[in-house]
Scaffold this active site. Structure first.
Site, mmCIF file in Angstrom:
data_model
loop_
_atom_site.group_PDB
_atom_site.id
_atom_site.type_symbol
_atom_site.label_atom_id
_atom_site.label_comp_id
_atom_site.label_asym_id
_atom_site.label_seq_id
_atom_site.Cartn_x
_atom_site.Cartn_y
_atom_site.Cartn_z
ATOM 1 C CG PHE A 109 79.407 16.375 13.967
ATOM 2 C CD1 PHE A 109 79.949 15.813 15.112
ATOM 3 C CD2 PHE A 109 80.229 16.502 12.857
ATOM 4 C CE1 PHE A 109 81.268 15.388 15.144
ATOM 5 C CE2 PHE A 109 81.534 16.085 12.876
ATOM 6 C CZ PHE A 109 82.059 15.525 14.028
ATOM 7 C CE LYS A 110 84.980 18.722 14.221
ATOM 8 N NZ LYS A 110 84.595 18.497 12.804
ATOM 9 C CG ASP A 111 77.312 23.750 16.801
ATOM 10 O OD1 ASP A 111 78.294 24.427 17.160
ATOM 11 O OD2 ASP A 111 76.648 24.012 15.778
#
Ligand code: PLP
Length: 453
Positions: A109-111
């Site tokens: 999810f850090k993208d």
């Protein structure tokens, strides 16, 4: 929109400066001066395409870019996620949904935050004419997402320190196989904390910071939080209407960044029943939400390594709102925390939150259970979200990483090894890394020698 510091000792700034500064000069974290109400049309239409929703949402806070520029940046950030929904919602049972946040380039999810941050850096460099050197320390996902966001961009070199041998092989490949000349992955002998201590020392040296135009990659930048708020709205709009009355978002949590992003958009009017803080065995937040006491213990490495943290940096933002935006009492509490190592939160009220905790055994058991009951494979972080769910309520569990990133744990749980084409392709690429002695001096010298100028 203006942004103010949680500690009240810094000038209010606009979006450009809140983004560029990261940390406020008084050591506090930036928060929006006001939380606007969500425009009602966002909640009436069917789910908008992700970039359109992101643009509508971010435009409430970013009044510095002209809107065409912002559209371009947002399109570039989310346009090529592998699933056309970017953050698709999967239904596992009548009341149970998974929000898949792993369709970006590094499968976590850090993208969502760091693709946007990468394009904002690029735009900042073009606008100001000033090149920058980005530094950070990573225990895995943040570093690879930052590298994916900045690889090949002009005017920026990226230095990411990581503990050699202590991140997964695939995470290491994601950082070292980009083939981009502006990327410098730096393995050091030591732990994540050693890597982080070096980065903090370099960023704390104001002279050096100015000379080398250092910028940080970490989870305190308010833009990362805002970028993550968007997918809560996107998830809500994908729910069947009959499930929208009592939504509970379950968020595998480490730094409290992701869950805070959801809580913030709830303050802006997104109807949510509760947020479930799902921790691994490093359970400072679980204990907090059960006792009102914020008390770090030592970190024990777990099957969900991206949640192996001691102090949840974004918690300060929550504290600020809990104190009804009183920055004086936030400052006092944070000071007390720094001096005494733990704090009791006065009049602790967290009725919007529940908490669960999964040790390594529960993580394996949850991966097994989800596979058996729903024929769906979750990664070890997401597995923490399946602990003690009340089946009578609607739950949306945030899937924070693709299971193929953690093949060893999945194999241990269910005897199969998930794969993913982009990860398989990495195995054929050449690894490039720059081992440096684990001292501040040696890393400083390496950055000076390789800085973009
Ligand atoms: C970073 C990360 C988390 C924790 O997110 P926070 O914002 O720190 O709470 C959970 N799962 C995965 C896969 C991560 O990379």
């Amino acid at each position: 929109m203006e942004f103010v510091s949680t500690r009240g000792g810094a000038d209010a700034v606009g979006f450009f400066d809140a983004f560029a500064n990261g940390l406020a000069p008084d050591g506090g974290l930036y928060v929006p001066k006001h939380l606007p109400l969500l425009p009602s049309d966002l909640l009436i239409d069917d789910a908008l395409p992700y970039p359109a929703l992101a643009w509508d949402f971010l435009g409430l806070f970013d009044t510095d870019h002209d809107s065409e520029h912002l559209i371009e940046i947002v399109d570039k950030s989310y346009g090529d996620f592998s699933d056309t929904m970017s953050a698709p919602l999967q239904q596992l049972a009548e009341n149970l949904f998974v929000l898949e946040l792993f369709h970006g380039p590094t499968l976590a999810f850090k993208d969502f935050g760091l693709q946007l941050i990468g394009n904002l850096f690029e735009e900042q460099i073009e606008r100001t004419g000033n090149p920058i050197n980005v530094i950070g320390a990573t225990s895995g996902d943040t570093g690879s997402a930052a590298i994916a966001g900045l690889a090949g961009k002009k005017g920026v070199n990226v230095f990411i320190l990581y503990p050699k041998g202590r991140i997964s092989k695939l995470q290491e490949r994601q950082m070292t196989c980009t083939g981009a000349k502006n990327i410098f992955p730096i393995p050091i002998e030591g732990t994540f904390d050693d890597a982080q201590a070096i980065v903090k020392a370099l960023l704390g040296d104001n002279k050096l910071k100015a000379e080398l135009r250092l910028s940080a990659i970490n989870s305190i930048n308010i833009v990362r939080v805002l970028a993550q708020s968007v997918y809560y709205v996107h998830a809500f709009m994908q729910l069947p209407p009959e499930n929208r009355d009592d939504v509970n978002f379950v968020v595998p949590t480490g730094n409290f960044g992701n869950i805070f992003a959801g809580w913030m958009v709830h303050q802006m009017g997104l109807p949510v029943d509760q947020f479930v803080v799902a921790t691994n065995q490093n359970d400072i937040l679980y204990r907090l939400f059960n006792s009102g006491k914020y008390e770090p213990e030592s970190v024990h490495p777990s099957h969900a390594p991206s949640m192996d943290i001691q102090v949840a940096s974004n918690f300060e933002r929550f504290l600020y709102y809990h104190n009804e935006k009183n920055s004086k009492s936030t400052l006092e509490l944070m000071k007390k925390f720094q001096e005494e190592g733990s704090i009791e939160i006065p009049n602790f009220n967290a009725s919007n939150f529940a908490a669960s905790r999964s040790d390594d055994e529960s993580i394996l058991a949850n991966i097994q259970k989800v596979k058996e009951e729903y024929n769906y494979v979750v990664d070890p972080h997401t597995a923490c979200g399946f602990q003690d769910l009340d089946p009578s309520k609607t739950h949306v569990v945030l899937a924070t990483a693709h299971p193929a990133k953690f093949p060893d744990v999945i194999k241990k749980a269910i005897g199969e090894t998930p794969t993913e084409p982009s990860l398989e392709a990495l195995k054929k690429k050449k690894k490039v890394s720059y081992p440096v002695e684990a001292t501040t001096e040696a890393v400083q010298k390496f950055i000076e020698d390789n800085a973009v100028s």
